[in-house]
Each structure stands twice: as structure tokens, then as C-alpha cells.
Enzyme design. Structure first.
Site, short mmCIF file in Angstrom:
data_model
loop_
_atom_site.label_atom_id
_atom_site.label_comp_id
_atom_site.label_asym_id
_atom_site.label_seq_id
_atom_site.Cartn_x
_atom_site.Cartn_y
_atom_site.Cartn_z
N LYS A 107 38.24 48.67 45.44
CA LYS A 107 38.78 47.43 46.46
C LYS A 107 39.22 47.72 47.52
O LYS A 107 38.69 46.58 49.16
CB LYS A 107 39.76 46.63 45.62
CG LYS A 107 39.53 45.46 44.57
CD LYS A 107 40.73 44.89 44.30
CE LYS A 107 40.22 43.86 43.22
NZ LYS A 107 40.47 45.04 41.31
C1 LIG Z 1 39.61 44.40 40.63
C2 LIG Z 1 39.43 45.36 39.68
C3 LIG Z 1 38.46 45.57 38.73
C4 LIG Z 1 38.07 44.42 38.40
O1 LIG Z 1 36.33 43.66 39.36
P1 LIG Z 1 35.92 42.07 39.58
O2 LIG Z 1 35.15 42.24 40.49
O3 LIG Z 1 37.50 41.38 39.61
O4 LIG Z 1 35.54 42.39 37.91
C5 LIG Z 1 38.01 46.37 37.61
N1 LIG Z 1 38.77 47.54 37.51
C6 LIG Z 1 39.47 47.69 38.14
C7 LIG Z 1 40.30 48.71 38.21
C8 LIG Z 1 40.42 46.70 39.77
O5 LIG Z 1 41.07 46.81 40.29
#
Ligand SMILES: *Cc1c(COP(=O)(O)O)cnc(C)c1O
Length: 432
Positions: A107
Site C-alpha cells: 500500500k
Molecule cells: C491490503 C492488503 C491486501 C489486500 O489487497 P487488496 O488490494 O485489498 O485486494 C493483501 N495483503 C496485505 C498485506 C494488505 O495490506
């Protein structure tokens, strides 16, 4: 470029509007009106380009009409200040490590890009300060706070539930200072979310200060995630491993895999995709039945994927013209219980020495079970295992190392402002 809403009831938005608003007025998700195919020559020589060069080329297709090239280049280069290496785990299974950024999770890419793009729009308009409100149960708050740290013209308020985020997570957004204020709410995550929602509809507050959100459905957070799929392809191509490529994405809200599907529409040669779920199997069931039936999420050890109504399903549905067969032709699914996730973490470590986090473990397992003869699999390691240290330690009976970057956060001094869950108190705080 114009952006339309997946619900079809809102008017077209400019990039700036789509970024500032996040969600369209009809509650749909914004989609770029065109997805351009990149020329074959780009793919022919992609392995000779750096991550930043590749990313800028992709970014230009989406944002080039709306952001001057030098500015866009700067935003892309600043965003990608860390590597996303493809690492071999075993024969024909590779990990795309997305955890080398400031908060050790993927993210970081979207949050850093959005912060810089929003900063550009604010400067361009000569606007007064913009305030970003974000409610978090842990990971989003740290990515957003660190992504926006030090960006001029923006102040971030992170609302988090007191005593309900892990100490590692808490220190990632409470020790920063500068333009980041952490608010420790005496309540649960839903109380934090309610405070943010109430603030956005409060007329007096709106008049007093400019408020915006940094929600994960924002186009400026979601589109930049496509960058690393192109770069992963380039890395595998260099090793002669990019033919018959299967990309497996551990998915919760489906933003990450959706960015990959945008990549494919731009011509990225990926043969097929796998969406790996934990016990929250709404998409898995949709693939099987053609029915999309959201339900309350269940808690798992891969908690960033505990989503019972994945927002970006609307984007995938739209991208494939609402055609179930077309979706199934490109994407298959997998779903794993906590026990299976734990078994996989143990198995990968025993067989290869590689330590997966609980999310990446779902991705690895789906490849191991689903790869066909001759295919090469790439799963996304979406976070560093140390972010889930107590879970991973317990599963492996180990004491896994905490990277220096995480330790540095833990050495900082916690600064947060305690507030009750009453909106009047939160409002009074913001008004002052
Ligand atoms: C947010 C997140 C996900 C999921 O990703 P999406 O884009 O919501 O499908 C998977 N793994 C981690 C560690 C995350 O922080």
C-alpha cells in the site's frame, strides 16, 4: 482523461475531481474512460528499463494528459524510492516482494503516489491546506501517514481504536510528527469510521476546512499499483522466465489484482491470473456460480484480506463488460482456511527457507496447486512477515527478525491525542 463512475449515474470527472472526491456522487468507483495499449516496442525492450522508467511510461498513459510530464516524472520517481524485486522461491515459483517501502507493505506505492499527486493539485490551485481524514484498523493508517509525511499543503489525521492495533502498527503512525496527527479514539474501528463519515457531511466543518479522504478506492492509489506488474514482467523476461506467466494476487478488496488486470488491457503479456482468498471467499464463489453475494467478513490470520464485500469487484465487473465468462477466462480463484495458511507458511519455510507472511502464503499455495506444465508462477508478497510477527512466530516456532526500518519506528516516541468516540468532541478538536 475523463473518469466515469461504475454506477453510471454520476457525470464524468476530471482526474483532479476523481482524486479529491475519491468516490463518485452515485457511490460508484471511478474508471478511466480509456485504457491504452502500449506499443510492442515497449515490451520488446522492457527488460532494459529501470523500475522508474517503466513506471513513468505506464503513468504517462493514464495521467499524461492531466499532469505536465516533468511533474509526473518527479511524482513517479519520488514514489518509487525503493525496489520491488522478484525473488525465486523454488522452480517456477517466484515472489514479487512488495515490502521494501517505508511501511513494509504494497500500500506504500499507492499512498505515496496519491500524496504527491494531491500535493501537486493543491499547489497548482494555490489552495489553502487540505486535511486528509483516515480511519484505520492498522495497516492503512501507516501507509497513508507515511505516504503523506512531509507533503506540503496537506495535514493528515489518523483515527485509530485505542488498544486495538498492534504495537508495531501503532508506532508507524504515532511517531511521525510533522503534518501527521494521530487520534486515539476510545472505541472500536467502526467508531473511527463513523467519526470520519460524519465529518464529511458536516456543513459547518466543510466550511471551516477542506476535507478529503485517502480511501483505497481512489484512482490515485489504485492505478499506480499497475507499475510493479510491468517491472516484475521485465525482471522475469530478463531471466527467460516470462512466457506462460501466471500472476497470483492475495486479494481482499481486490484493488491490487484490479491494477494487474488494467496492465493486461495495456498489453502486458500475462497468461492468466489467480485471486487467492482467505476464508472470505465471496469472489471465489462468484467465479463458481456467477452470483456476487457479499456477506459479513470473518476474522482470519491474513487480516488485511478480511473483506466481505470487495469494493473493487465493481471495477473488475465493469472492465470485463459484466461478463462472467470473460472474467473466468482470465481469472481463477482459490480460498484457504487459517489452518491451510499456517501449514503453507511452515511448508515453504521447511522446503525452501523462504518465510511468507500469511497473505503471501495464500498466493504461494494457489500457485503450487494451480500451475500447469510449463507455466511460471509469480505470487505477490504483499507485506513483510515481521508485520505479523506474533502470528508467524507462533506458526514457525521461531523468533523472526524485525527489519531495521520497522525497529526504527519502534524507537520513536508515541505522540497521539486521546479522544472519545463522540462526534461533538472530534468536531470541536478539528474546529480549533
Ligand atoms: C491490503 C492488503 C491486501 C489486500 O489487497 P487488496 O488490494 O485489498 O485486494 C493483501 N495483503 C496485505 C498485506 C494488505 O495490506
Amino acid at each position: 482523461m475523463k473518469y466515469y463512475s461504475t454506477n453510471g449515474q454520476a457525470s464524468f470527472a476530471t482526474l483532479q475531481d476523481a482524486v479529491v472526491k475519491g468516490l463518485a456522487s452515485d457511490k460508484g468507483l471511478y474508471m478511466p474512460e480509456r485504457i491504452k495499449l502500449l506499443p510492442q516496442a515497449f515490451y520488446d525492450h522492457i527488460e532494459d528499463l529501470s523500475f522508474q522508467e517503466i513506471a513513468y511510461r505506464v503513468a504517462d498513459e493514464f495521467f499524461g494528459e492531466d499532469v505536465p510530464s516533468e511533474t509526473l516524472k518527479q511524482i513517479v520517481y519520488d514514489t518509487l524510492s525503493f525496489d520491488v524485486p522478484v525473488v525465486k522461491v523454488k522452480d517456477n515459483i517466484y515472489s514479487l516482494e512488495l515490502f521494501h517501502g517505508p511501511t513494509l507493505a504494497f500500500k506504500d506505492v499507492g499512498a505515496r503516489f496519491m500524496a504527491r499527486l494531491l500535493g501537486y493539485f493543491i499547489r497548482k490551485e494555490g489552495k489553502e491546506q487540505v486535511n486528509v481524514l483516515v480511519a484505520t484498523s492498522g495497516d492503512t493508517g501507516s501507509a497513508v501517514a507515511n505516504g503523506f509525511l512531509g507533503v506540503e499543503g496537506i495535514h493528515v489525521y489518523v483515527l485509530y481504536p485505542k488498544g486495538k492495533v498492534s504495537p508495531i502498527q501503532e508506532c508507524q503512525f504515532t511517531t511521525l510528527g510533522q503534518n501527521i496527527t494521530a487520534l486515539e479514539i476510545d472505541g472500536v474501528f467502526d467508531d473511527c469510521q463513523a467519526l470520519v463519515k460524519n465529518a464529511f457531511v458536516d456543513a459547518q466543518l466543510k466550511q471551516h476546512m477542506k476535507l478529503t479522504s485517502a480511501n483505497s478506492i481512489n484512482v490515485a492509489r489504485f492505478l499506480p499499483q499497475s507499475f510493479y506488474y510491468f517491472y516484475a514482467y521485465a525482471q522475469l523476461k530478463k531471466q527467460g522466465k516470462a512466457d506462460d506467466l501466471v500472476v497470483c494476487v492475495p486479494s481482499g478488496n481486490f484493488g491490487n489484482i484490479c491494477s494487474a488486470l488494467f496492465g493486461k488491457k495495456m498489453g502486458l503479456p500475462v497468461k492468466r491470473f489467480i485471486a487467492a482468498n482467505n476464508a472470505n471467499d465471496i469472489f471465489f464463489k462468484y467465479l463458481k456460480t456467477g452470483k456476487y453475494e457479499p456477506k459479513p467478513s470473518v476474522q482470519t490470520i491474513a487480516n488485511a484480506m478480511d473483506v466481505g464485500n470487495p469494493s473493487n469487484f465493481a471495477r473488475i465487473y465493469d472492465l470485463y463488460g459484466k461478463d462472467h465468462a470473460a472474467i473466468c477466462a482470465d481469472i481463477s480463484g482459490a480460498t484457504y482456511s487459517d489452518e491451510q495458511i499456517a501449514d503453507t507458511i511452515r511448508e515453504v519455510q521447511a522446503e525452501t527457507g523462504y518465510i511468507c507472511d500469511p497473505h503471501g502464503a495464500c498466493g504461494y499455495r494457489a500457485l503450487k496447486e494451480g500451475l500447469k506444465e510449463g507455466e511460471v508462477g509469480l505470487f505477490l508478497e504483499t507485506a513483510h512477515p515481521a508485520k505479523f510477527k506474533s502470528t508467524v512466530d507462533k506458526i514457525l516456532g521461531a523468533d523472526i527478525e524485525i527489519p531495521a526500518k520497522l525497529q526504527a519506528f519502534m524507537k520513536g516516541t508515541k505522540q497521539s491525542i486521546p479522544l472519545s468516540k463522540e462526534f461533538t468532541e472530534f468536531k470541536k478538536f478539528l474546529m480549533n
